[in-house]
Design a protein around this motif. Structure first.
Motif, mmCIF file in Angstrom:
data_model
loop_
_atom_site.group_PDB
_atom_site.id
_atom_site.type_symbol
_atom_site.label_atom_id
_atom_site.label_comp_id
_atom_site.label_asym_id
_atom_site.label_seq_id
_atom_site.Cartn_x
_atom_site.Cartn_y
_atom_site.Cartn_z
ATOM 1 N N ILE A 43 0.853 -1.186 0.000
ATOM 2 C CA ILE A 43 0.000 0.000 0.000
ATOM 3 C C ILE A 43 0.888 1.235 0.000
ATOM 4 O O ILE A 43 1.843 1.319 0.772
ATOM 5 C CB ILE A 43 -0.911 0.010 1.248
ATOM 6 N N GLN A 44 0.539 2.197 -0.861
ATOM 7 C CA GLN A 44 1.272 3.463 -0.861
ATOM 8 C C GLN A 44 0.712 4.315 0.271
ATOM 9 O O GLN A 44 -0.499 4.493 0.400
ATOM 10 C CB GLN A 44 1.129 4.178 -2.195
ATOM 11 N N LEU A 45 1.607 4.848 1.109
ATOM 12 C CA LEU A 45 1.177 5.607 2.271
ATOM 13 C C LEU A 45 0.684 6.993 1.868
ATOM 14 O O LEU A 45 1.246 7.639 0.976
ATOM 15 C CB LEU A 45 2.333 5.736 3.271
ATOM 16 N N VAL A 46 -0.338 7.443 2.548
ATOM 17 C CA VAL A 46 -0.932 8.749 2.283
ATOM 18 C C VAL A 46 -0.164 9.806 3.065
ATOM 19 O O VAL A 46 0.209 9.593 4.213
ATOM 20 C CB VAL A 46 -2.419 8.754 2.712
ATOM 21 N N GLY A 47 0.091 10.932 2.447
ATOM 22 C CA GLY A 47 0.754 12.034 3.138
ATOM 23 C C GLY A 47 2.260 11.920 3.191
ATOM 24 O O GLY A 47 2.931 12.747 3.783
ATOM 25 N N GLY A 48 2.810 10.916 2.596
ATOM 26 C CA GLY A 48 4.261 10.753 2.588
ATOM 27 C C GLY A 48 4.841 11.230 1.273
ATOM 28 O O GLY A 48 4.172 11.840 0.443
ATOM 29 N N SER A 49 6.076 10.926 1.067
ATOM 30 C CA SER A 49 6.745 11.328 -0.171
ATOM 31 C C SER A 49 6.912 10.102 -1.072
ATOM 32 O O SER A 49 8.008 9.783 -1.511
ATOM 33 C CB SER A 49 8.091 11.952 0.147
ATOM 34 N N GLY A 50 5.825 9.399 -1.311
ATOM 35 C CA GLY A 50 5.879 8.221 -2.175
ATOM 36 C C GLY A 50 6.340 6.965 -1.473
ATOM 37 O O GLY A 50 6.868 6.062 -2.102
ATOM 38 N N GLU A 51 6.149 6.882 -0.168
ATOM 39 C CA GLU A 51 6.561 5.701 0.590
ATOM 40 C C GLU A 51 5.515 4.604 0.440
ATOM 41 O O GLU A 51 4.330 4.859 0.285
ATOM 42 C CB GLU A 51 6.733 6.052 2.069
ATOM 43 N N TRP A 52 5.984 3.372 0.517
ATOM 44 C CA TRP A 52 5.125 2.195 0.430
ATOM 45 C C TRP A 52 5.254 1.393 1.711
ATOM 46 O O TRP A 52 6.254 1.497 2.428
ATOM 47 C CB TRP A 52 5.538 1.331 -0.753
ATOM 48 N N ARG A 53 4.237 0.561 1.976
ATOM 49 C CA ARG A 53 4.247 -0.280 3.160
ATOM 50 C C ARG A 53 3.853 -1.696 2.765
ATOM 51 O O ARG A 53 2.958 -1.904 1.957
ATOM 52 C CB ARG A 53 3.223 0.233 4.168
ATOM 53 N N VAL A 54 4.559 -2.660 3.341
ATOM 54 C CA VAL A 54 4.201 -4.058 3.160
ATOM 55 C C VAL A 54 4.187 -4.720 4.538
ATOM 56 O O VAL A 54 5.002 -4.397 5.398
ATOM 57 C CB VAL A 54 5.149 -4.772 2.163
ATOM 58 N N ARG A 55 3.208 -5.606 4.750
ATOM 59 C CA ARG A 55 3.052 -6.306 6.020
ATOM 60 C C ARG A 55 3.830 -7.600 6.024
ATOM 61 O O ARG A 55 3.908 -8.295 5.022
ATOM 62 C CB ARG A 55 1.584 -6.676 6.239
ATOM 63 N N THR A 56 4.354 -7.929 7.185
ATOM 64 C CA THR A 56 4.965 -9.233 7.423
ATOM 65 C C THR A 56 4.549 -9.642 8.830
ATOM 66 O O THR A 56 5.222 -9.323 9.802
ATOM 67 C CB THR A 56 6.502 -9.157 7.323
ATOM 68 N N GLY A 57 3.405 -10.268 8.939
ATOM 69 C CA GLY A 57 2.872 -10.600 10.258
ATOM 70 C C GLY A 57 2.502 -9.326 10.990
ATOM 71 O O GLY A 57 1.770 -8.485 10.476
ATOM 72 N N ASP A 58 3.022 -9.161 12.207
ATOM 73 C CA ASP A 58 2.769 -7.952 12.990
ATOM 74 C C ASP A 58 3.782 -6.853 12.689
ATOM 75 O O ASP A 58 3.746 -5.799 13.313
ATOM 76 C CB ASP A 58 2.816 -8.270 14.483
ATOM 77 N N TYR A 59 4.673 -7.072 11.761
ATOM 78 C CA TYR A 59 5.725 -6.113 11.452
ATOM 79 C C TYR A 59 5.477 -5.446 10.105
ATOM 80 O O TYR A 59 4.832 -6.011 9.222
ATOM 81 C CB TYR A 59 7.090 -6.806 11.480
ATOM 82 N N ARG A 60 5.981 -4.232 9.967
ATOM 83 C CA ARG A 60 5.792 -3.460 8.744
ATOM 84 C C ARG A 60 7.145 -3.055 8.182
ATOM 85 O O ARG A 60 8.082 -2.772 8.926
ATOM 86 C CB ARG A 60 4.985 -2.182 9.015
ATOM 87 N N ILE A 61 7.209 -3.008 6.860
ATOM 88 C CA ILE A 61 8.405 -2.555 6.151
ATOM 89 C C ILE A 61 7.988 -1.310 5.375
ATOM 90 O O ILE A 61 7.093 -1.364 4.532
ATOM 91 C CB ILE A 61 8.914 -3.637 5.180
#
Length: 87
Positions: A43-61
Motif C-alpha cells: 500500500i502506498q502511504l498517504v501524506g508521505g513522499s511516495g513511501e510504500w508499506r508491506v506487512r509481514t505478520g505484525d511487522y511493517r516494512i
C-alpha cells in the motif's frame, strides 16, 4: 527487471534488534521486493513522499521505490503499533 534493494542505516539497526525468527521473516520479505517492489498487498502511504508499506505478520516494512534507478530503499522496520509514530 530486477531492482536493487538497499537498507538505510536506521532500518539496519532496527532489523538487528528483532528476534532471529522475526529477522528471518522480515529479511525474506525484503528480498522479495527485488523482484516485485509493488506486490499485491503493498500500500502506498498517504501524506508521505511516495513511501510504500508491506506487512509481514505484525511487522511493517516502509520503503521507497526509485524507478529511474531501479532501487528499493528500505527506510524503516518495526512492529505495527510503533512504526507510524515517527511519521
Amino acid at each position: 527487471m530486477t531492482y536493487s534493494v538497499r537498507i538505510a542505516p536506521t532500518a539496519e539497526r532496527q532489523l538487528r534488534k528483532f528476534d532471529p525468527q522475526v529477522r528471518r521473516r522480515v529479511q525474506a520479505a525484503i528480498d522479495l521486493l527485488a523482484g516485485d517492489p509493488r506486490p499485491p498487498k503493498a500500500i502506498q502511504l498517504v501524506g508521505g513522499s511516495g513511501e510504500w508499506r508491506v506487512r509481514t505478520g505484525d511487522y511493517r516494512i516502509i520503503y521507497e521505490i526509485q524507478d529511474d534507478k531501479l532501487i528499493v530503499l528500505v527506510l524503516r522496520l518495526g512492529h505495527r503499533r510503533e512504526i507510524y509514530e515517527s511519521r
